[in-house]
Design a protein around this motif. Structure first.
Motif, PDB file in Angstrom:
ATOM      1  N   LEU A  92      15.484  15.864 -11.336  1.00  0.00           N
ATOM      2  CA  LEU A  92      14.278  16.172 -10.344  1.00  0.00           C
ATOM      3  C   LEU A  92      13.659  16.988  -9.976  1.00  0.00           C
ATOM      4  O   LEU A  92      14.187  18.045  -9.973  1.00  0.00           O
ATOM      5  N   ALA A  93      12.778  17.345 -10.349  1.00  0.00           N
ATOM      6  CA  ALA A  93      11.707  19.178 -10.554  1.00  0.00           C
ATOM      7  C   ALA A  93      11.187  18.549  -9.069  1.00  0.00           C
ATOM      8  O   ALA A  93      11.687  17.532  -7.936  1.00  0.00           O
ATOM      9  N   GLU A  94      11.104  19.975  -7.788  1.00  0.00           N
ATOM     10  CA  GLU A  94      10.455  19.590  -7.366  1.00  0.00           C
ATOM     11  C   GLU A  94       9.416  19.748  -6.649  1.00  0.00           C
ATOM     12  O   GLU A  94       8.443  19.803  -7.507  1.00  0.00           O
ATOM     13  N   ALA A 128       4.952   3.924  -9.538  1.00  0.00           N
ATOM     14  CA  ALA A 128       3.130   3.846  -9.422  1.00  0.00           C
ATOM     15  C   ALA A 128       3.255   3.943  -7.709  1.00  0.00           C
ATOM     16  O   ALA A 128       4.318   3.080  -7.356  1.00  0.00           O
ATOM     17  N   ALA A 129       2.509   5.096  -6.980  1.00  0.00           N
ATOM     18  CA  ALA A 129       2.520   5.120  -6.337  1.00  0.00           C
ATOM     19  C   ALA A 129       0.862   4.881  -5.936  1.00  0.00           C
ATOM     20  O   ALA A 129      -0.003   5.227  -6.058  1.00  0.00           O
ATOM     21  N   TYR A 130       1.038   3.860  -4.771  1.00  0.00           N
ATOM     22  CA  TYR A 130      -0.663   4.018  -4.199  1.00  0.00           C
ATOM     23  C   TYR A 130      -1.132   3.935  -3.637  1.00  0.00           C
ATOM     24  O   TYR A 130      -2.583   3.713  -3.550  1.00  0.00           O
ATOM     25  N   GLY A 131      -0.679   5.012  -2.677  1.00  0.00           N
ATOM     26  CA  GLY A 131      -0.890   5.637  -1.565  1.00  0.00           C
ATOM     27  C   GLY A 131      -1.393   7.268  -2.342  1.00  0.00           C
ATOM     28  O   GLY A 131      -0.974   7.042  -3.480  1.00  0.00           O
ATOM     29  N   PRO A 145      -2.297  12.594  -6.021  1.00  0.00           N
ATOM     30  CA  PRO A 145      -1.766  11.089  -6.736  1.00  0.00           C
ATOM     31  C   PRO A 145       0.264  11.611  -6.747  1.00  0.00           C
ATOM     32  O   PRO A 145       0.555  12.752  -6.780  1.00  0.00           O
ATOM     33  N   LEU A 146       0.548  10.335  -6.575  1.00  0.00           N
ATOM     34  CA  LEU A 146       2.374  10.187  -5.633  1.00  0.00           C
ATOM     35  C   LEU A 146       2.928   9.615  -7.470  1.00  0.00           C
ATOM     36  O   LEU A 146       4.252   8.920  -6.523  1.00  0.00           O
ATOM     37  N   HIS A 147       2.412   9.285  -8.235  1.00  0.00           N
ATOM     38  CA  HIS A 147       3.250   8.792  -9.226  1.00  0.00           C
ATOM     39  C   HIS A 147       4.620   9.357  -9.591  1.00  0.00           C
ATOM     40  O   HIS A 147       4.167  10.515  -9.852  1.00  0.00           O
ATOM     41  N   ILE A 148       5.544   8.669 -10.204  1.00  0.00           N
ATOM     42  CA  ILE A 148       6.496   9.372 -10.812  1.00  0.00           C
ATOM     43  C   ILE A 148       6.511   9.112 -12.075  1.00  0.00           C
ATOM     44  O   ILE A 148       6.860   7.797 -12.660  1.00  0.00           O
ATOM     45  N   HIS A 149       6.861  10.150 -12.702  1.00  0.00           N
ATOM     46  CA  HIS A 149       6.844  10.455 -14.550  1.00  0.00           C
ATOM     47  C   HIS A 149       7.825  10.904 -14.576  1.00  0.00           C
ATOM     48  O   HIS A 149       8.636  12.139 -13.777  1.00  0.00           O
ATOM     49  N   THR A 150       8.297  10.671 -16.184  1.00  0.00           N
ATOM     50  CA  THR A 150       9.607  11.418 -16.518  1.00  0.00           C
ATOM     51  C   THR A 150       9.581  10.773 -17.804  1.00  0.00           C
ATOM     52  O   THR A 150       9.354  10.490 -18.599  1.00  0.00           O
ATOM     53  N   TRP A 156       9.371  13.963 -12.203  1.00  0.00           N
ATOM     54  CA  TRP A 156       8.583  14.674 -11.537  1.00  0.00           C
ATOM     55  C   TRP A 156       7.520  13.576 -10.471  1.00  0.00           C
ATOM     56  O   TRP A 156       7.118  12.879 -11.594  1.00  0.00           O
ATOM     57  N   SER A 157       7.202  14.340  -9.501  1.00  0.00           N
ATOM     58  CA  SER A 157       5.169  14.005  -9.066  1.00  0.00           C
ATOM     59  C   SER A 157       4.496  14.097  -9.975  1.00  0.00           C
ATOM     60  O   SER A 157       4.310  15.350 -10.439  1.00  0.00           O
ATOM     61  N   GLU A 158       3.484  12.885 -10.058  1.00  0.00           N
ATOM     62  CA  GLU A 158       2.304  13.456 -10.365  1.00  0.00           C
ATOM     63  C   GLU A 158       1.591  14.452 -10.006  1.00  0.00           C
ATOM     64  O   GLU A 158       0.729  15.101 -10.198  1.00  0.00           O
ATOM     65  N   SER A 159       2.374  14.914  -8.432  1.00  0.00           N
ATOM     66  CA  SER A 159       0.958  15.686  -7.683  1.00  0.00           C
ATOM     67  C   SER A 159       1.777  17.355  -8.098  1.00  0.00           C
ATOM     68  O   SER A 159       0.174  17.837  -7.949  1.00  0.00           O
ATOM     69  N   LEU A 160       2.350  17.222  -9.008  1.00  0.00           N
ATOM     70  CA  LEU A 160       2.374  19.296 -10.097  1.00  0.00           C
ATOM     71  C   LEU A 160       1.550  18.546 -11.129  1.00  0.00           C
ATOM     72  O   LEU A 160       0.533  20.264 -11.196  1.00  0.00           O
ATOM     73  N   ALA A 161       0.862  17.662 -11.391  1.00  0.00           N
ATOM     74  CA  ALA A 161      -0.428  18.006 -12.289  1.00  0.00           C
ATOM     75  C   ALA A 161      -1.750  18.319 -11.769  1.00  0.00           C
ATOM     76  O   ALA A 161      -2.721  18.727 -11.823  1.00  0.00           O
ATOM     77  N   TYR A 162      -1.698  16.833 -10.306  1.00  0.00           N
ATOM     78  CA  TYR A 162      -2.853  18.273  -9.635  1.00  0.00           C
ATOM     79  C   TYR A 162      -3.059  19.278  -9.088  1.00  0.00           C
ATOM     80  O   TYR A 162      -4.011  19.928  -9.107  1.00  0.00           O
TER      81      TYR A 162
END
Length: 206
Positions: A92-94, A128-131, A145-150, A156-162
């Motif tokens: 799990l990424a930070e 998928a995170a809808y908030g 965005p807070l979707h979770i990818h692997t 990791w959370s898609e927040s890292l991409a943002y």
């Protein structure tokens, strides 16, 4: 006993071509997808594919053509990538962000940034995170965005991409090294791995 007929497909998403697809699949007695460096695995991608979806297209190809695509992938794998695809435990990424943005010389290189962002945003979706979360660098606007990818290795959370796209903020060093070692390519993962990634986020993975 008659052997089942095997039909091969390539999976195309936006920006991909038949000669540079995102995945190779085959349908025989069961449906399977080829995981880079890991061989054939059962999949539900063919069954669940929507033929009306222009952003997720399956194109039938010959067995020889599919074998050529796979051979190209395998010959391009580095030793580091082979180790990454050997099935290590999910990590799990930070998702935290620093109090201040890093100085320019610590930001992701501009030329590399789109490849890092694409990896973090387009890898298989585990949850998928809808908030949305708040952007602490822009007046706490709820736009993150807070979707979770692997990719079957990291979660990791898609927040890292943002944050990578918006501010050049790199993910943690080991995840960044992993993305670079894989040539900015992610592999399809099976449903069991996606479920395990989701459980890991909530702290109840095995």
């Amino acid at each position: 006993m008659t052997q089942p007929t095997i039909t091969h497909f390539v999976r195309l998403r936006p920006g991909e071509t038949v000669r540079r697809p995102g995945a190779v699949l085959r349908r025989g007695s069961i449906d399977e997808i080829y995981r880079h460096g890991g061989g054939w695995e059962p999949t539900e991608v063919i069954r669940d594919n929507d033929p009306e979806d222009p952003d997720d297209v399956l194109v039938e190809v010959s067995a020889e053509f599919a074998a050529g695509i796979i051979a190209g992938w395998e010959s391009a794998l580095t030793e580091a990538e082979r180790q990454f695809t050997a099935g290590p435990p999910l990590r799990l990424a930070e998702a935290s962000t620093p109090a201040r943005l890093p100085p320019p010389d610590a930001a992701l290189p501009v030329a590399e940034r789109p490849k890092i962002v694409a990896f973090l945003r387009d890898a298989p979706l585990a949850l998928a995170a809808y908030g949305t979360g708040e952007d602490p660098y822009d007046g706490d606007l709820p736009v993150v965005p807070l979707h979770i990818h692997t990719d079957g290795v990291w979660v990791w959370s898609e927040s890292l991409a943002y944050f990578a796209e918006t501010y050049g903020l790199p993910p943690e060093p080991e995840l960044l090294a992993h993305i670079r070692a894989r040539g900015y390519r992610w592999s399809e993962v099976d449903e069991q791995t996606l479920q395990h990634a989701g459980r890991l986020v909530f702290g109840d993975a095995d």
